[in-house]
Design a protein around this motif. Sequence first.
Motif, mmCIF file in Angstrom:
data_model
loop_
_atom_site.group_PDB
_atom_site.id
_atom_site.type_symbol
_atom_site.label_atom_id
_atom_site.label_comp_id
_atom_site.label_asym_id
_atom_site.label_seq_id
_atom_site.Cartn_x
_atom_site.Cartn_y
_atom_site.Cartn_z
ATOM 1 N N GLY A 46 -10.246 -1.854 2.113
ATOM 2 C CA GLY A 46 -9.768 -3.236 2.147
ATOM 3 C C GLY A 46 -8.458 -3.502 1.444
ATOM 4 N N TYR A 47 -7.720 -2.461 1.102
ATOM 5 C CA TYR A 47 -6.448 -2.629 0.401
ATOM 6 C C TYR A 47 -5.326 -1.948 1.175
ATOM 7 N N ALA A 48 -4.111 -2.290 0.833
ATOM 8 C CA ALA A 48 -2.965 -1.669 1.496
ATOM 9 C C ALA A 48 -1.916 -1.304 0.456
ATOM 10 N N ILE A 49 -1.322 -0.146 0.641
ATOM 11 C CA ILE A 49 -0.149 0.254 -0.124
ATOM 12 C C ILE A 49 0.946 0.510 0.891
ATOM 13 N N TYR A 50 2.155 0.622 0.433
ATOM 14 C CA TYR A 50 3.291 0.725 1.339
ATOM 15 C C TYR A 50 4.121 1.958 1.014
ATOM 16 N N PRO A 51 4.666 2.591 2.047
ATOM 17 C CA PRO A 51 5.562 3.718 1.763
ATOM 18 C C PRO A 51 6.813 3.220 1.064
ATOM 19 N N GLY A 52 7.437 4.073 0.266
ATOM 20 C CA GLY A 52 8.626 3.698 -0.505
ATOM 21 C C GLY A 52 9.911 3.974 0.246
ATOM 22 N N LYS A 53 10.128 3.305 1.330
ATOM 23 C CA LYS A 53 11.267 3.576 2.201
ATOM 24 C C LYS A 53 12.624 3.258 1.580
ATOM 25 N N VAL A 54 12.657 2.555 0.473
ATOM 26 C CA VAL A 54 13.946 2.135 -0.085
ATOM 27 C C VAL A 54 14.454 3.043 -1.196
ATOM 28 N N THR A 55 13.822 4.181 -1.398
ATOM 29 C CA THR A 55 14.236 5.069 -2.474
ATOM 30 C C THR A 55 14.638 6.422 -1.914
ATOM 31 N N ASP A 56 15.273 7.205 -2.755
ATOM 32 C CA ASP A 56 15.656 8.565 -2.377
ATOM 33 C C ASP A 56 14.611 9.586 -2.832
ATOM 34 N N ALA A 57 13.477 9.104 -3.271
ATOM 35 C CA ALA A 57 12.398 9.972 -3.753
ATOM 36 C C ALA A 57 11.131 9.683 -2.956
ATOM 37 N N ASP A 58 10.154 10.555 -3.067
ATOM 38 C CA ASP A 58 8.860 10.329 -2.428
ATOM 39 C C ASP A 58 8.083 9.315 -3.261
ATOM 40 N N THR A 59 7.973 8.107 -2.738
ATOM 41 C CA THR A 59 7.358 7.013 -3.488
ATOM 42 C C THR A 59 6.453 6.183 -2.582
ATOM 43 N N ARG A 61 4.575 1.961 -2.729
ATOM 44 C CA ARG A 61 4.696 0.676 -3.425
ATOM 45 C C ARG A 61 3.373 -0.074 -3.391
ATOM 46 N N ILE A 62 3.145 -0.856 -4.445
ATOM 47 C CA ILE A 62 1.991 -1.744 -4.529
ATOM 48 C C ILE A 62 2.523 -3.147 -4.775
ATOM 49 N N GLY A 63 2.095 -4.086 -3.924
ATOM 50 C CA GLY A 63 2.490 -5.483 -4.096
ATOM 51 C C GLY A 63 1.705 -6.126 -5.226
ATOM 52 N N ASN A 64 2.407 -6.955 -6.006
ATOM 53 C CA ASN A 64 1.810 -7.572 -7.192
ATOM 54 C C ASN A 64 1.679 -9.082 -7.082
ATOM 55 N N ILE A 65 1.963 -9.664 -5.916
ATOM 56 C CA ILE A 65 1.946 -11.124 -5.796
ATOM 57 C C ILE A 65 1.014 -11.552 -4.674
ATOM 58 N N GLY A 66 0.789 -12.843 -4.594
ATOM 59 C CA GLY A 66 -0.062 -13.398 -3.554
ATOM 60 C C GLY A 66 -1.429 -13.736 -4.123
ATOM 61 N N ASP A 67 -2.408 -13.714 -3.268
ATOM 62 C CA ASP A 67 -3.778 -14.059 -3.649
ATOM 63 C C ASP A 67 -4.456 -12.832 -4.242
ATOM 64 N N ILE A 68 -3.913 -12.367 -5.376
ATOM 65 C CA ILE A 68 -4.370 -11.153 -6.049
ATOM 66 C C ILE A 68 -4.845 -11.521 -7.450
ATOM 67 N N PHE A 69 -5.980 -10.989 -7.822
ATOM 68 C CA PHE A 69 -6.575 -11.287 -9.115
ATOM 69 C C PHE A 69 -6.850 -9.981 -9.870
ATOM 70 N N PRO A 70 -7.092 -10.056 -11.171
ATOM 71 C CA PRO A 70 -7.361 -8.838 -11.942
ATOM 72 C C PRO A 70 -8.469 -7.972 -11.334
ATOM 73 N N ASP A 71 -9.527 -8.594 -10.812
ATOM 74 C CA ASP A 71 -10.603 -7.805 -10.201
ATOM 75 C C ASP A 71 -10.099 -7.033 -8.980
ATOM 76 N N ASP A 72 -9.151 -7.614 -8.238
ATOM 77 C CA ASP A 72 -8.576 -6.921 -7.081
ATOM 78 C C ASP A 72 -7.810 -5.682 -7.526
ATOM 79 N N MET A 73 -7.031 -5.823 -8.568
ATOM 80 C CA MET A 73 -6.249 -4.690 -9.061
ATOM 81 C C MET A 73 -7.169 -3.602 -9.616
#
Length: 85
Positions: A46-59, A61-73
């Motif tokens: 039920g979660y999503a992470i994103y590829p780090g397309k904006v860097t020159d390294a293998d990365t 990304r995790i979004g930190n905003i929106g309808d996100i709560f400590p239990d979600d993290m």
Amino acid sequence: IENLAELGIRPYVGADVQGPIITTFYYPEHHNFSFQDMYQYIKERGYAIYPGKVTDADTFRIGNIGDIFPDDMEALLQAIRSISY
């Protein structure tokens, strides 16, 4: 960030310049790591992470905003912890 660091997953930038919206992490330095496998495993829970397309390294990304709560993290962290590389 601290909990992922305990798993050997380091942030791409230091805390002094880290923004509040997206956090970018280096891929874990384990030879069996696959972003696609990690992405699918986390998505199935039920979660999503994103590829780090904006860097020159293998990365990724995790979004930190929106309808996100400590239990979600915490649940996302548990999913990442349970991945066996």
